[in-house]
Design an enzyme around this catalytic site. Structure first.
Site, mmCIF file in Angstrom:
data_model
loop_
_atom_site.group_PDB
_atom_site.id
_atom_site.type_symbol
_atom_site.label_atom_id
_atom_site.label_comp_id
_atom_site.label_asym_id
_atom_site.label_seq_id
_atom_site.Cartn_x
_atom_site.Cartn_y
_atom_site.Cartn_z
ATOM 1 N N GLY A 103 0.827 -1.211 0.000
ATOM 2 C CA GLY A 103 0.000 0.000 0.000
ATOM 3 C C GLY A 103 0.854 1.250 0.000
ATOM 4 O O GLY A 103 2.051 1.195 -0.305
ATOM 5 N N ASN A 104 0.251 2.370 0.323
ATOM 6 C CA ASN A 104 1.009 3.629 0.398
ATOM 7 C C ASN A 104 0.389 4.521 1.472
ATOM 8 O O ASN A 104 -0.595 4.147 2.111
ATOM 9 C CB ASN A 104 1.059 4.322 -0.965
ATOM 10 C CG ASN A 104 -0.323 4.619 -1.482
ATOM 11 O OD1 ASN A 104 -1.053 5.416 -0.898
ATOM 12 N ND2 ASN A 104 -0.720 3.964 -2.572
#
Ligand code: PMT
Length: 419
Positions: A218-219
């Site tokens: 993810g980020n």
């Protein structure tokens, strides 16, 4: 360059209820000229003064111009029920000019001990601030922090200019000229419903690429930037579809929301959504790679090295045709901001790129403020550090310009213009 204001003088201000807050600075005399300009433009102007302001300018000066009573005493009977509340509630916009260091501190901390502060607390209207003070006071970390707090809450600040100050010294702290403040008010008020009936698709948050049933790539996107764009577009009358990945902020009411997880989900959602859209703004942070073989069971720790094989995800923006759709992309960069963003403008064939240095203080992932540059084929516009809401409104000002250009270029769109 910048978002041109296409409203004819006076048209946007006519009939608008403007509360003009005046705090105690020598620049209070300029507020008289400001009130006069606003009244001439057809606005209904209510002046609220701090006790200190009344030592620089008599309330009568404002009353003679606005033909309305000035509120300067929180406890005086102004012939209205609780004037500071009714003024705050009814205002289309609240402008504080001049805003002293003391006044900014009171606004930032939510004090309500004078009529101006109490009015501001009662108001949910857009807040425009024109600071005026000595340079040392303006540059003091306390004042700068208060300004940042207010910006984060959505206030718009017209920076003071360099010039001769009350002390006789020269420096930064001179209140902006009334003409600039009127222009800013026109922009703020002119935004009302200028995107009526436009269909705008906004993406926000981060995509997630599964590794196994419990892990993902993810980020750090919180969704704040994309959500701010969706809210601003909604408030300007657009029909908004917000396509969200993972976000850590509440989703806004009054917009249609579609949730997605992976880049491929996002691609499918965007492709379906743009069929009847006028504008696509992609603020989402999108994973460029995904795991080739997602494990069906949780991957167990063995003590050995573990290698994930990643394959490229499609570039969603690049795969979507432009005109008549207005396409806006963001470029989250950690180095060579403008060069990389300019390359994305061309490679992704977008009308506008919002270059976002995600390493700058107060900017990028998770912050309430953002510092961006707008890049199109005509050049670059650098914006100061602003609240994400103000970035969103500036962005939508540019989108509106592009829509208007499209309307004049493409005859079939003529007649859909509403602004
Ligand atoms: O959500 P916040 O916490 O408020 O943070 C805001 C933000 C930093 C996420 C936002 O301001 C931002 O910069 N978003 C773009 C993030 C990103 O993916 O940038 P990029 O340079 O990798 O991509 C360029 C553009 O192409 C983006 O519009 C992106 O949505 C799009 N893209 C990217 C990859 C891909 N495979 N397909 C795409 O369409």
């Amino acid at each position: 360059m910048g978002a041109a204001n296409s409203h004819s003088p006076g048209s946007v201000l006519t009939g608008k209820r403007i509360v003009l807050g005046v705090s105690g600075s020598i620049a209070a005399f300029k507020a008289v000229a400001l009130a006069s300009e606003l009244v001439k433009a057809g606005a209904v102007v209510d002046v609220v003064m701090t006790p200190a302001a009344t030592r620089f300018v008599q309330p009568l000066s404002f009353e003679a111009i606005t033909h309305r009573p000035v509120v300067s005493d929180l406890f005086a009977d102004q012939g209205r029920s609780i004037a500071h509340v009714s003024l705050g509630v009814d205002a289309n916009v609240l402008v504080v000019a001049p805003a002293t260091a003391d006044c900014l501190a009171g606004l930032a901390l939510g004090f309500g001990h004078d009529a101006l502060l109490a009015t501001a607390l009662s108001s949910r209207a857009p807040l425009l601030l024109a600071p005026a003070m000595e340079t040392l006071m303006y540059e003091h970390p306390a004042t700068q922090q208060n300004l940042e707090t207010l910006r984060r809450r959505g206030a718009i600040v017209i920076e003071p200019a360099h010039g001769r100050l009350a002390s006789g010294r020269s420096g930064r702290g001179r209140m902006a000229e009334p003409v600039q403040i009127v222009e800013a008010l026109r922009t703020i008020l002119g935004r009302t419903r200028d995107l009526a009936d436009r269909r705008i698709v906004v993406t926000a948050g981060g995509t997630r690429e599964p590794i196994d049933p419990v892990r993902f790539i993810g980020n750090h996107s919180s969704g704040k930037m994309g959500v701010a764009i969706a809210e601003a577009a909604r408030d300007r009358g657009a029909r908004v579809l917000l396509i969200v990945g993972a976000v850590s902020v509440p989703l806004p009411p009054g917009v249609e929301v579609q949730q997605v997880t992976t880049t491929l989900d996002l691609k499918a959602a965007v492709e379906a959504a743009i069929r009847d859209a006028d504008v696509l703004v992609m603020a989402a942070a999108v994973a460029d790679f995904r795991v080739e073989q997602v494990a069906s069971d949780k991957i167990k720790r063995t003590g050995d090295e573990f290698t994930l094989h990643l394959i490229p995800n499609p570039d969603i923006l690049a795969s979507i045709a432009a005109a008549p759709l207005v396409k806006v992309g963001f470029a989250a960069e950690t180095h060579d901001l403008l060069t990389n963003a300019q390359q994305k403008l061309v490679k992704k064939n977008v009308d506008l790129i919002v270059a976002n240095d995600v390493t700058a203080p107060g900017s990028g992932f998770g912050t309430d403020t953002n510092q961006v540059s707008f890049i199109d084929r005509d050049g670059i516009e650098d914006l100061p550090l602003l609240s994400k809401r103000e970035v969103a409104d500036r962005l939508l000002d540019r989108v509106l310009q592009l829509l208007r250009q499209r309307s004049s270029e493409i005859p079939s769109l003529v007649g859909r213009e509403s602004g």
